[in-house]
Design a protein around this motif. Structure first.
Motif, PDB file in Angstrom:
ATOM      1  N   THR A 203       9.893  22.652  45.253  1.00 29.18           N
ATOM      2  CA  THR A 203      10.691  23.152  46.122  1.00 29.18           C
ATOM      3  C   THR A 203      12.014  22.900  45.686  1.00 29.18           C
ATOM      4  N   ALA A 204      13.122  23.700  46.418  1.00 35.82           N
ATOM      5  CA  ALA A 204      14.302  23.596  46.214  1.00 35.82           C
ATOM      6  C   ALA A 204      14.809  22.081  46.609  1.00 35.82           C
ATOM      7  N   ALA A 205      14.523  21.696  47.690  1.00 34.26           N
ATOM      8  CA  ALA A 205      14.659  20.191  48.210  1.00 34.26           C
ATOM      9  C   ALA A 205      14.526  19.190  47.100  1.00 34.26           C
ATOM     10  N   GLU A 206      13.552  19.425  46.221  1.00 36.55           N
ATOM     11  CA  GLU A 206      13.244  18.155  45.360  1.00 36.55           C
ATOM     12  C   GLU A 206      14.278  18.185  44.089  1.00 36.55           C
ATOM     13  N   LEU A 207      15.026  19.225  43.973  1.00 30.90           N
ATOM     14  CA  LEU A 207      15.944  18.947  42.823  1.00 30.90           C
ATOM     15  C   LEU A 207      17.017  17.958  42.792  1.00 30.90           C
ATOM     16  N   PRO A 208      17.610  17.594  43.891  1.00 38.08           N
ATOM     17  CA  PRO A 208      18.622  16.482  43.781  1.00 38.08           C
ATOM     18  C   PRO A 208      17.944  15.200  43.352  1.00 38.08           C
ATOM     19  N   ALA A 209      16.561  14.944  43.247  1.00 36.37           N
ATOM     20  CA  ALA A 209      16.026  13.651  42.737  1.00 36.37           C
ATOM     21  C   ALA A 209      16.205  13.662  41.189  1.00 36.37           C
ATOM     22  N   ALA A 210      16.557  14.609  40.509  1.00 36.76           N
ATOM     23  CA  ALA A 210      16.432  14.912  38.930  1.00 36.76           C
ATOM     24  C   ALA A 210      17.898  14.357  38.594  1.00 36.76           C
ATOM     25  N   ASP A 211      17.767  13.440  37.332  1.00 39.31           N
ATOM     26  CA  ASP A 211      19.025  13.223  36.712  1.00 39.31           C
ATOM     27  C   ASP A 211      19.689  14.283  35.857  1.00 39.31           C
ATOM     28  N   GLY A 212      18.476  15.027  35.633  1.00 38.12           N
ATOM     29  CA  GLY A 212      19.167  16.351  34.681  1.00 38.12           C
ATOM     30  C   GLY A 212      18.005  17.495  34.844  1.00 38.12           C
ATOM     31  N   LEU A 213      18.370  18.487  34.564  1.00 35.62           N
ATOM     32  CA  LEU A 213      17.365  19.803  34.766  1.00 35.62           C
ATOM     33  C   LEU A 213      17.443  20.615  33.649  1.00 35.62           C
ATOM     34  N   LEU A 214      16.352  21.052  33.269  1.00 38.93           N
ATOM     35  CA  LEU A 214      15.986  22.179  32.162  1.00 38.93           C
ATOM     36  C   LEU A 214      15.423  23.257  32.548  1.00 38.93           C
ATOM     37  N   PHE A 215      15.839  24.551  32.928  1.00 45.07           N
ATOM     38  CA  PHE A 215      15.179  25.596  33.551  1.00 45.07           C
ATOM     39  C   PHE A 215      14.852  26.746  32.504  1.00 45.07           C
ATOM     40  N   GLY A 216      13.432  27.051  32.413  1.00 45.59           N
ATOM     41  CA  GLY A 216      12.937  28.113  31.476  1.00 45.59           C
ATOM     42  C   GLY A 216      12.424  29.216  32.161  1.00 45.59           C
ATOM     43  N   PHE A 217      12.539  30.495  31.614  1.00 46.11           N
ATOM     44  CA  PHE A 217      12.136  31.560  32.247  1.00 46.11           C
ATOM     45  C   PHE A 217      12.283  32.809  31.248  1.00 46.11           C
ATOM     46  N   PRO A 218      11.242  33.637  31.450  1.00 45.33           N
ATOM     47  CA  PRO A 218      11.212  34.716  30.691  1.00 45.33           C
ATOM     48  C   PRO A 218      12.276  35.894  31.097  1.00 45.33           C
ATOM     49  N   THR A 219      12.803  36.961  29.937  1.00 43.60           N
ATOM     50  CA  THR A 219      13.583  37.712  30.373  1.00 43.60           C
ATOM     51  C   THR A 219      13.142  38.954  31.035  1.00 43.60           C
ATOM     52  N   ARG A 220      13.926  39.724  31.871  1.00 44.81           N
ATOM     53  CA  ARG A 220      13.543  41.010  32.632  1.00 44.81           C
ATOM     54  C   ARG A 220      15.095  41.761  32.405  1.00 44.81           C
ATOM     55  N   TYR A 221      14.960  42.778  31.262  1.00 47.56           N
ATOM     56  CA  TYR A 221      16.048  43.443  31.132  1.00 47.56           C
ATOM     57  C   TYR A 221      17.325  42.614  30.798  1.00 47.56           C
ATOM     58  N   GLY A 222      17.036  41.685  29.843  1.00 45.26           N
ATOM     59  CA  GLY A 222      18.307  40.734  29.469  1.00 45.26           C
ATOM     60  C   GLY A 222      18.669  39.611  30.368  1.00 45.26           C
ATOM     61  N   SER A 223      18.138  39.532  31.548  1.00 46.94           N
ATOM     62  CA  SER A 223      18.634  38.437  32.539  1.00 46.94           C
ATOM     63  C   SER A 223      17.196  37.601  33.093  1.00 46.94           C
ATOM     64  N   MET A 224      17.100  36.733  33.822  1.00 51.40           N
ATOM     65  CA  MET A 224      16.015  35.857  34.397  1.00 51.40           C
ATOM     66  C   MET A 224      15.118  36.832  35.022  1.00 51.40           C
ATOM     67  N   ALA A 225      13.928  36.288  35.010  1.00 48.53           N
ATOM     68  CA  ALA A 225      12.736  37.182  35.775  1.00 48.53           C
ATOM     69  C   ALA A 225      12.921  36.709  37.159  1.00 48.53           C
TER      70      ALA A 225
END
Length: 266
Positions: free
Chosen positions: A127-149
């Motif tokens: 959930t979005a609320a969990e993100l602040p607990a990270a010291d760094g973030l790596l986001f992965g996703f496929p493309t949809r027409y040249g941008s994120m899904a």
């Protein structure tokens, strides 16, 4: 900022982790000072110091820096990169990679019609609320027409409360992607996603050409750019090559080193 679909925490409910006390990091920052007992005799100094260190170790265990590897994967290509990326993160002393999936937005009936394989239930949703607990973030996703899904965009839209409170500002983050063809968006999918980081005040960490000679080889088809690791999925049946997986592992290691460096300087 408008509300996105999915995991939007209530405005009246405090975000988890927002007011948590600082954790003791692997580099020693955040430690509570230990005041020596002035009544300790010289002959007992060594044993007292050992006792203090053991007590501190038990009451304040050293926690590893956390890099959240947050991804959406429909056919498993991005997931394959994510798992190899975790190996790279975990290979750096004092840093740990944690895998998370973003919530699916398509009905199960639609996914079945698209012949999407089942999700790996061992990897929890975030959930979005969990993100602040990270010291760094790596986001992965496929493309949809040249941008994120859309699934990943919906997740970013759900971070509006974090944006409102600027809880992600200053956190390092990077991207890795999957496209169907060579001209399908290996670069545009990553650099159009940078706007998400900019509005949160996050630090974009590209890999540049740090992979060395592997970034210049043209003897076989290879995903990945200076923006981050990548894979070509083709019609969905092509599996990530060892070169693509090695680049993902390199990105995980590279991000872990950057996160450690930032932790030491804070």
């Amino acid at each position: 900022m408008g509300k996105g679909g999915g995991c939007v925490p209530s405005k009246k409910k405090a975000l988890s982790g927002v007011d948590d006390p600082p954790r003791q990091r692997a580099d020693g920052s955040g430690n509570t000072p230990i005041v020596a007992d002035e009544n300790v005799r010289d002959g007992d100094a060594d044993s007292s110091a050992t006792s203090i260190q053991e007590t501190a170790s038990h009451s304040h265990p050293v926690l590893k820096l956390k890099i959240f590897i947050v991804f959406y994967s429909m056919y498993g290509h991005v997931e394959g990169l994510a798992k190899r990326m975790k190996k790279g993160v975990d290979g750096v002393d004092g840093v740990e990679g944690v895998l998370y999936r973003v919530p699916e937005t398509l009905p199960i009936q639609v996914l079945q019609q698209m012949r999407a394989p089942p999700k790996d239930e061992a990897i929890p949703e975030i959930t979005a609320a969990e993100l602040p607990a990270a010291d760094g973030l790596l986001f992965g996703f496929p493309t949809r027409y040249g941008s994120m899904a859309a699934q990943m965009k919906a997740f970013f839209d759900s971070t509006w409360q974090l944006w409102n409170m600027q809880k992600l500002s200053g956190k390092p983050a990077g991207f890795f992607v999957s496209t169907g063809t060579q001209g399908g968006g290996q670069e545009t999918t990553a650099w159009t996603a940078i706007t998400q980081l900019a509005h949160h005040g996050m630090l974009f960490v590209p890999i540049g050409y740090t992979f060395g000679p592997g970034m210049f080889k043209m003897d076989t088809i290879r995903g990945g750019t200076p923006y981050g690791a990548g894979v070509f999925a083709g019609d969905g049946t092509r599996e990530p090559s060892e070169t693509e997986l090695a680049l993902a592992e390199h990105q995980g290691k590279y991000m872990a080193v950057i996160v450690k460096r930032l932790a030491r300087s804070s």
